[in-house]
Design a protein around this motif. Sequence first.
Motif, PDB file in Angstrom:
ATOM      1  N   SER A 177       0.842  -1.198   0.000  1.00 36.54           N
ATOM      2  CA  SER A 177       0.000   0.000   0.000  1.00 36.54           C
ATOM      3  C   SER A 177       0.873   1.243   0.000  1.00 36.54           C
ATOM      4  N   GLU A 196      -3.121  -1.268  -2.883  1.00 36.34           N
ATOM      5  CA  GLU A 196      -3.961  -0.112  -2.529  1.00 36.34           C
ATOM      6  C   GLU A 196      -3.186   1.195  -2.649  1.00 36.34           C
ATOM      7  N   ILE A 208      -9.570   5.709  -1.627  1.00 37.99           N
ATOM      8  CA  ILE A 208      -8.723   4.525  -1.624  1.00 37.99           C
ATOM      9  C   ILE A 208      -9.007   3.735  -2.895  1.00 37.99           C
ATOM     10  N   SER A 210      -8.316   0.416  -5.159  1.00 35.72           N
ATOM     11  CA  SER A 210      -7.871  -0.973  -5.124  1.00 35.72           C
ATOM     12  C   SER A 210      -8.596  -1.738  -6.226  1.00 35.72           C
ATOM     13  N   ARG A 243      -6.745  -2.719   8.561  1.00 36.78           N
ATOM     14  CA  ARG A 243      -6.570  -3.557   7.366  1.00 36.78           C
ATOM     15  C   ARG A 243      -5.765  -4.815   7.671  1.00 36.78           C
ATOM     16  N   ILE A 249     -11.835  -2.194   3.284  1.00 38.93           N
ATOM     17  CA  ILE A 249     -11.282  -0.886   2.944  1.00 38.93           C
ATOM     18  C   ILE A 249     -12.178   0.227   3.476  1.00 38.93           C
TER      19      ILE A 249
END
Length: 270
Positions: A177, A196, A208, A210, A243, A249
């Motif tokens: 991430s 992410e 965010i 993803s 997470r 998320i």
Amino acid sequence: MTLVIIGPVTQDLVVIGGKSTYKVGGATYFQSFVFEKFYNDYLAIVNCCDESIADEFPSRDKVKVILKDDTHFFINSYPNEDNKDYRDQLSNFVQIPILKNDLEEILPENIDGFVINPLNRYDFPTETMDYLKSFNVPIFISVQGFLRIPDVEVNGNYTIKLDTFDNLTNVLEGVSSIFLDEYEASIIGMDFDVDELVITDGSNGSRIISDNYETKINAFACDNIADATGCGDTYMAAYISRRINGYSIKHSGEFASKIASEKLTKFGHY
């Protein structure tokens, strides 16, 4: 299993509405207070020239200090007390890199993941990043420090300019991430092969990305803003704490937004 947070601790001067206060800072410092409450199995590794600065952390036995010959220094100035989204920032831009051999003897045996918090481009050399990636655990990284370069000298410190560099894609390759703000995203783009992208925008909330899907997270209202320094670091730690425990998320982003809002009401750490 342990979450390992790595990055410089700082000596900061915070100026709000003309009132100046010296305090400890740095992303790893701010995040340690969040993890202490919401993900207790962590280890903070910091680099500086004064080992006693570790006494400022919430749990001294969860801090390891890599002694260097200097310490990061930042001046964070908020000229408008009513707008904590804007700050002027200066730094001494010290070169005290965290090296592979600094870490080899102090990392725990079992690691859940790494949280990487550079404060300038010198902090995590490529060799160090490659070493951390070799553990094959999730890596959460704040990209801002990698973009910071000195600009104009002001009384021995420097204004901060953000810019990308040729090797950035290789540095970020393989991490889980990336955390950045909207301005940083405009500089480096969002075309990175990571799980992410967490993009913050102060009082406008965050988003965010993803698997090509974007989740929008609203900011929590905050009527009594005391200190915005470290707010993004607090958001990052709160998000990771959820997470890494398997929360969605959306849940993790909303939790992070709430914790960051609470931090805004406090001077210093969460």
